[in-house]
Scaffold this motif. Structure first.
Motif, mmCIF file in Angstrom:
data_model
loop_
_atom_site.group_PDB
_atom_site.id
_atom_site.type_symbol
_atom_site.label_atom_id
_atom_site.label_comp_id
_atom_site.label_asym_id
_atom_site.label_seq_id
_atom_site.Cartn_x
_atom_site.Cartn_y
_atom_site.Cartn_z
ATOM 1 N N LEU A 183 2.002 0.838 9.355
ATOM 2 C CA LEU A 183 0.989 0.072 8.629
ATOM 3 C C LEU A 183 0.626 -1.141 9.461
ATOM 4 N N VAL A 207 -2.157 2.916 10.679
ATOM 5 C CA VAL A 207 -3.020 2.996 9.510
ATOM 6 C C VAL A 207 -3.421 1.579 9.112
ATOM 7 N N ARG A 265 0.236 -3.017 -2.768
ATOM 8 C CA ARG A 265 1.170 -2.557 -1.725
ATOM 9 C C ARG A 265 1.703 -1.162 -2.035
ATOM 10 N N THR A 286 6.718 -0.708 8.506
ATOM 11 C CA THR A 286 5.982 -1.914 8.124
ATOM 12 C C THR A 286 6.543 -3.121 8.880
ATOM 13 N N GLY A 287 5.780 -4.212 8.861
ATOM 14 C CA GLY A 287 6.221 -5.454 9.496
ATOM 15 C C GLY A 287 6.865 -6.385 8.481
ATOM 16 N N GLN A 292 9.873 -13.379 3.395
ATOM 17 C CA GLN A 292 8.733 -14.077 4.014
ATOM 18 C C GLN A 292 7.680 -14.470 2.977
#
Ligand code: ATP
Ligand code: MG
Length: 389
Positions: A183, A207, A265, A286-287, A292
């Protein structure tokens, strides 16, 4: 006479029976990476890949390109000279001068691929070592633990001198470990997470969720740019651009505000899963990074990954922002990532997002939506964009 490049292989050397397969993957990745830079002969011999230019090429560019190929631990530029021991000694003095001045001790190691060369490896090492000793009397010979090893290679058409390698990118050849959907937003994190999983030999399918007109054409260009930069490491990729506007508007109109981000999400993960299944990919990447933002608490991530059937890889989960920024700078995505365009995550953000959501509440909050139809609609209208160097 042209210099050449030697690539030392990393973990793939340990792969036993699969070694040939890994080497072939790596050779084809190396060739693809070199293609825009000219004509090269690339072959593998004793766990080293040899890259020989077949025409005048930009060696610095080729060298840099080779430090970006996964599966390579060291990259060495080797200076070419005539196959004559005096010429080799002269080349060694010229090419190794700086390194010889800095080292306290050295030795010469010779490899002779051309067995018809009149001197033995030991004789060549002694001759070149003697010449280097004379030229740099402050540097002692130490054959056991030298600070500097000067390598000499006698090959078919030329002799080569080389020493200190540049660090390679490490990891495993892309394509040797299946594929995954990543993602990719326009942010700092996701290009780095993409890089990290590609490094383990995984072919990446990026994506991006795009919410035109809430996010602009420029935001899309930015993601294309990022994905293009990543092809240096990941090889050819097909970027999937998913139209996300309708889904976001549906969420805005039909769901309670505090769940907007989470529901959005979950849609991203469902569509990513759909794309993974379609392409035979076995993981989602994902990152995300623990704590965070509100959607990256343990509870929130439990809710988002509940819609996936594949494993979700989050290589940045325990990183500090600073570490991610450092990595982004190193791989060359930071500049583009920090361009000021909006991401669809910033569209319709709730004023008070739920940070400790329960799965049942989220499911209830999204129950007014026709989830399957929305996922299918987005999947069907996904734009595919083939990217290469
Ligand atoms: P990044 O710097 O990667 O944008 P972030 O800290 O901004 O990360 P979020 O916006 O919450 O985090 O997104 C978390 C992860 O969700 C991203 O790292 C990325 O993998 C994915 N993601 C977010 N927005 C998008 C998008 N528009 N398209 C594709 N993936 C996205
Ligand atoms: Mg983001």
């Amino acid at each position: 006479m042209q210099d050449m490049i030697l690539l030392k292989l990393g973990e793939i050397v340990l792969k036993g029976l699969n070694k040939k397969y890994f080497e072939q993957k790596l050779i084809s990745n190396v060739k693809r990476r070199l293609k825009p830079l000219g004509s090269f002969k690339v072959y593998c011999f004793q766990s080293t890949i040899y890259v020989e230019p077949q025409e005048e090429v930009d060696m610095d560019a080729a060298l840099e390109a080779m430090t970006q190929v996964f599966g390579v631990v060291n990259v060495v530029r080797a200076a070419a000279c005539e196959k004559d021991v005096a010429a080799i000694a002269e080349k060694a003095i010229e090419y190794m001068g700086e390194a010889m001045r800095q080292a306290r001790s050295f030795k010469v190691e010779t490899r002779r691929a051309d067995k018809s060369f009149p001197l033995s490896s030991i004789q060549i090492s002694q001759y070149v070592g003697g010449a280097l000793s004379d030229a740099f009397p402050d540097t002692a010979v130490d054959v056991h633990e030298p600070e500097l090893t000067v390598h000499v290679e006698i090959r078919d058409f030329a002799a080569y001198v080389h020493s200190r390698p540049l660090p390679g990118a490490g990891g495993m050849p892309v394509g040797s470990n299946g594929s995954a959907v990543t993602l990719l937003s326009g942010g700092i994190d996701s290009p780095v997470s993409t890089y990290m999983i590609a490094k383990r030999g995984v072919r990446m399918i990026p994506v991006h969720f795009f919410s035109f007109p809430y996010t602009s054409e420029l935001a899309k260009e930015k993601v294309i740019d990022l994905a293009k930069t990543l092809t240096r490491y990941c090889g050819r990729m097909t970027l999937n651009i998913v139209p996300f506007t309708h889904i976001q508007e549906e969420i805005r109109d039909k769901c309670p505000e505090e769940y907007f981000t989470l529901i959005m999400r979950r849609f991203m993960m469902r569509i990513a899963q759909r794309i993974a299944d379609y392409n035979g990919a076995r993981a989602l990447v994902t990152g995300e990074n623990l704590g965070q933002v509100a959607s990256q608490t343990m509870e929130a991530m439990t809710c988002t990954e509940a819609v996936c059937t594949s494993v979700v890889l989050r290589p940045l989960i325990g990183f500090d922002k600073e570490e991610i920024v450092r990595a982004a700078r190193k791989i060359g995505t930071f500049e583009t990532s920090t361009l000021p365009y909006e991401d669809c995550c910033t569209v319709f953000t709730p004023r008070h997002p739920r940070t400790r959501p329960k799965l049942a509440e989220v499911e209830e909050a999204e129950s007014a939506l026709d989830i399957e139809a929305l996922v299918e609609e987005a999947f069907t209208h996904t734009e595919l964009m083939k990217l290469d160097l």
